[in-house]
Design an enzyme around this catalytic site. Sequence first.
Site, short mmCIF file in Angstrom:
data_model
loop_
_atom_site.label_atom_id
_atom_site.label_comp_id
_atom_site.label_asym_id
_atom_site.label_seq_id
_atom_site.Cartn_x
_atom_site.Cartn_y
_atom_site.Cartn_z
N LYS A 113 67.83 9.91 1.83
CA LYS A 113 67.84 9.37 3.19
C LYS A 113 69.07 8.47 3.41
O LYS A 113 69.89 8.29 2.51
CB LYS A 113 66.53 8.63 3.45
CG LYS A 113 65.29 9.55 3.29
CD LYS A 113 65.18 10.62 4.36
CE LYS A 113 64.36 11.82 3.96
NZ LYS A 113 62.92 11.71 3.96
C1 LIG Z 1 61.61 12.37 3.92
C2 LIG Z 1 60.70 12.52 5.06
C3 LIG Z 1 59.39 11.99 5.06
C4 LIG Z 1 58.76 11.41 3.84
O1 LIG Z 1 59.42 10.35 3.32
P1 LIG Z 1 59.01 9.85 1.86
O2 LIG Z 1 59.60 8.49 1.80
O3 LIG Z 1 59.61 10.81 0.89
O4 LIG Z 1 57.52 9.85 1.81
C5 LIG Z 1 58.64 12.08 6.20
N1 LIG Z 1 59.11 12.67 7.30
C6 LIG Z 1 60.34 13.21 7.34
C7 LIG Z 1 60.80 13.84 8.60
C8 LIG Z 1 61.16 13.17 6.22
O5 LIG Z 1 62.37 13.75 6.25
#
Ligand SMILES: *Cc1c(COP(=O)(O)O)cnc(C)c1O
Length: 399
Positions: free
Chosen positions: A197
Amino acid sequence: MNLNKPAIEGGSPVRDTPLPYATQWLGDEEWCAIEDVLRSGWLTTGPKTEEFEAALSAYAGAPHAVAVTSCTAALQLALNALGIGPGGEVITTSLTFAATVFSILYNGAAPVLADIDPDTLNIDPADIERRITPRTRAILPMHYGGDPCDMAAIVDIAKRNNLAVVSDAAHAIGARYAGEPVARFGNAACFSFHAVKNMTTIEGGAILCADADLAGKLRARRFFGIANDAWQRAASDKPWEYDVSSIGFKCNITDFQSAMGIVQLKKLDSFLKRRREIVNKYNEAFSKIDGVLLKKDTPGGVSANHLYVIRIEPERFRVDRDRILAALRAEGIIANIHYKPIHLHTYFMKQLGTKRGMLPHCEAAADALITLPLFPAMTDADAESVVSALQKILDFYKR
Ligand SMILES: *Cc1c(COP(=O)(O)O)cnc(C)c1O
């Protein structure tokens, strides 16, 4: 050998080393911050988490931040603390990761999938409105690629129908809407700090909200329904005393993750700036390539540019999108797809009774989408290699 042949057709590749679609950017500061925590004697949720939450709250412009193990946990807790459970329906997008929909199912509520706006790829407010029933309890917009949803329309629909709004802002730390940080819209916004992210704590997430009562419920829910955690109790007269006052889960973040988050958050604006530069380069180059459609930004939004996606106009090429992805891979460009729609996965088809044909805009987009590499550590030469590879491939396969 013809140099202009795609590598997958026997030409020579544009790159010698593969370029991933995303990767983290860490420096010595993160190592030092983590080492300090490891030597401090307090490893799990404690002073660094308090500091991280204060920094997040200031950055994201919401009075309360509750840091947890993931964005998935953040979404689960937010819906739970807002009282959304069995018998309730939550309207969300199908063009998302499984986590969005699982967070609803974990609470025993029913996900209801709405179609997207084909320009922005975000949930279409008009379709949300059509899917409201007497059982609807919440709207769960996901800011696709960090570009905010039409929050004015969504918050308005929620107000008129007495619904909660919890945003999946996994892509959107740093995004703004109507001049304000995205966390200011709706009841709660959930961010992800997973390794790919915009900023990372390796794994991690946070819920940002304005309501102190909701923040209290979230704090308790992240640790077994206990309002004061071990760190807070350690400083009290009766550190042995605790009370379970609500349902609770086990998704507290650790101090070593928070220490890393504090450092990454300080670098975030420079990461976002570099993402924007690459996006501008890409937009400039791809707007000149026939058969490529660019995503439009939401009016009034400032994207956090988490993903760079293009769509291929399928009728313009002799091969399908998957062949183009394979051809990019042969050039050393690791592209991706965001996302295979929720309603076309085996489990959700069984669980929700969904099938192809239900969400035409989502399906048409998903069949044509390609996510190209975008991360702040990319060089200009990396970005240029993506452009030349795609140009070469599309020229070759043009009808
Ligand atoms: C990465 C992601 C999540 C989940 O995030 P985590 O921190 O891995 O639980 C949820 N929604 C979207 C759209 C994502 O890209």
